[in-house]
Design a protein around this motif. Structure first.
Motif, short mmCIF file in Angstrom:
data_model
loop_
_atom_site.label_atom_id
_atom_site.label_comp_id
_atom_site.label_asym_id
_atom_site.label_seq_id
_atom_site.Cartn_x
_atom_site.Cartn_y
_atom_site.Cartn_z
N ARG A 76 5.90 -9.99 -10.17
CA ARG A 76 5.34 -10.07 -11.51
C ARG A 76 4.53 -8.84 -11.88
O ARG A 76 3.89 -8.80 -12.92
N GLY A 77 4.57 -7.81 -11.04
CA GLY A 77 3.76 -6.64 -11.30
C GLY A 77 4.55 -5.44 -11.77
O GLY A 77 4.17 -4.29 -11.51
N VAL A 78 5.66 -5.65 -12.46
CA VAL A 78 6.50 -4.55 -12.90
C VAL A 78 6.54 -4.50 -14.43
O VAL A 78 6.17 -5.45 -15.11
N GLY A 79 6.99 -3.35 -14.96
CA GLY A 79 7.13 -3.21 -16.41
C GLY A 79 6.06 -2.32 -17.00
O GLY A 79 5.00 -2.07 -16.40
N ALA A 80 6.34 -1.80 -18.22
CA ALA A 80 5.42 -0.88 -18.88
C ALA A 80 4.08 -1.55 -19.19
O ALA A 80 3.02 -0.94 -19.03
#
Length: 233
Positions: free
Chosen positions: A111-115
């Motif tokens: 859950r710690g990915v993305g811009a």
């Protein structure tokens, strides 16, 4: 179930002591069932040795020493069985605790990915050190999964945290999101502590129920064995 009070037996073995553990309710009763059963059997078992002692006094074929030896023999068997029950309950609670500890310490890396997550981590990293923990704690209390996932789901250094801080905060998050598991863990630990405190009382209680020190009974057993050799053909 030992619902009645036996004044001959220490109340430390009464199963009510398990039910008195903080957090004992429908969510934790099944987890503490083994401990409760062990205490119940110990309470009843010690009472049975007291009963055996009194019954031995009524046997016209036994002297007082014979009755004492037979009572000790019964107490030894009972002690062995009860010690196994305490060991089993202890081992079971140990496994429950280990499982709950794992559940409440699971990483949330996916859950710690993305811009957006990157921006959140940058924001937290820019906060003064003294404010970072408080900011994340407020997010945990508010159930802000986006912030929690971004900070705790990525490498600690990206948010200006240490691995130890992330471990502590991750545990807070899991306990907040799964209060039932957190309560079960606290109850299981309390039950394990109670077993560790009370199990050693078994030997003292059995000695009291028999009515004599182990050393005296061993002397009687030795004398009996020596005398019986004269009757061997």
């Amino acid at each position: 179930m030992a619902d009645e009070i036996d004044t001959r037996v220490t109340p430390s073995f009464h199963p009510e002591t398990v039910r008195a553990i903080e957090g004992y309710d429908d969510d934790t009763a099944s987890i503490l069932a083994g401990a409760e059963a062990a205490f119940n059997e110990a309470y009843i078992g010690v009472g049975r040795v007291h009963d055996a002692r009194e019954a031995g006094k009524t046997n016209p074929a036994w002297t007082a020493d014979n009755a004492l030896i037979e009572t000790q023999n019964f107490a030894d068997k009972m002690t062995l069985n009860l010690a196994k029950r305490f060991d089993s309950a202890t081992a079971n609670l140990g496994r429950v605790i280990a499982g709950l500890e794992r559940d409440l310490s699971q990483p949330i890396e996916s859950r710690g990915v993305g811009a957006m997550s990157a921006e959140i981590r940058s924001y937290v990293h820019a906060l003064p050190m003294g404010e970072r923990i408080g900011f994340i704690q407020r997010a945990i209390n508010a159930g802000d999964e986006r912030t929690i996932g971004a900070v705790l789901g990525g490498p600690a250094y990206l948010s200006g945290l240490t691995p130890e801080m992330v471990t502590t905060l991750l545990r807070m998050h899991h306990e907040k999101s799964n209060p039932r598991a957190a309560k079960q863990l606290r109850a299981a630990k309390a039950g394990l502590e109670l077993l560790g405190e009370r199990a050693p009382l078994l030997f003292k209680e059995m000695e009291k129920a028999v009515g004599a020190k182990q050393a005296k009974v061993q002397q009687l057993r030795a004398a009996k064995a020596a005398a019986e050799k004269s009757f061997v053909v």
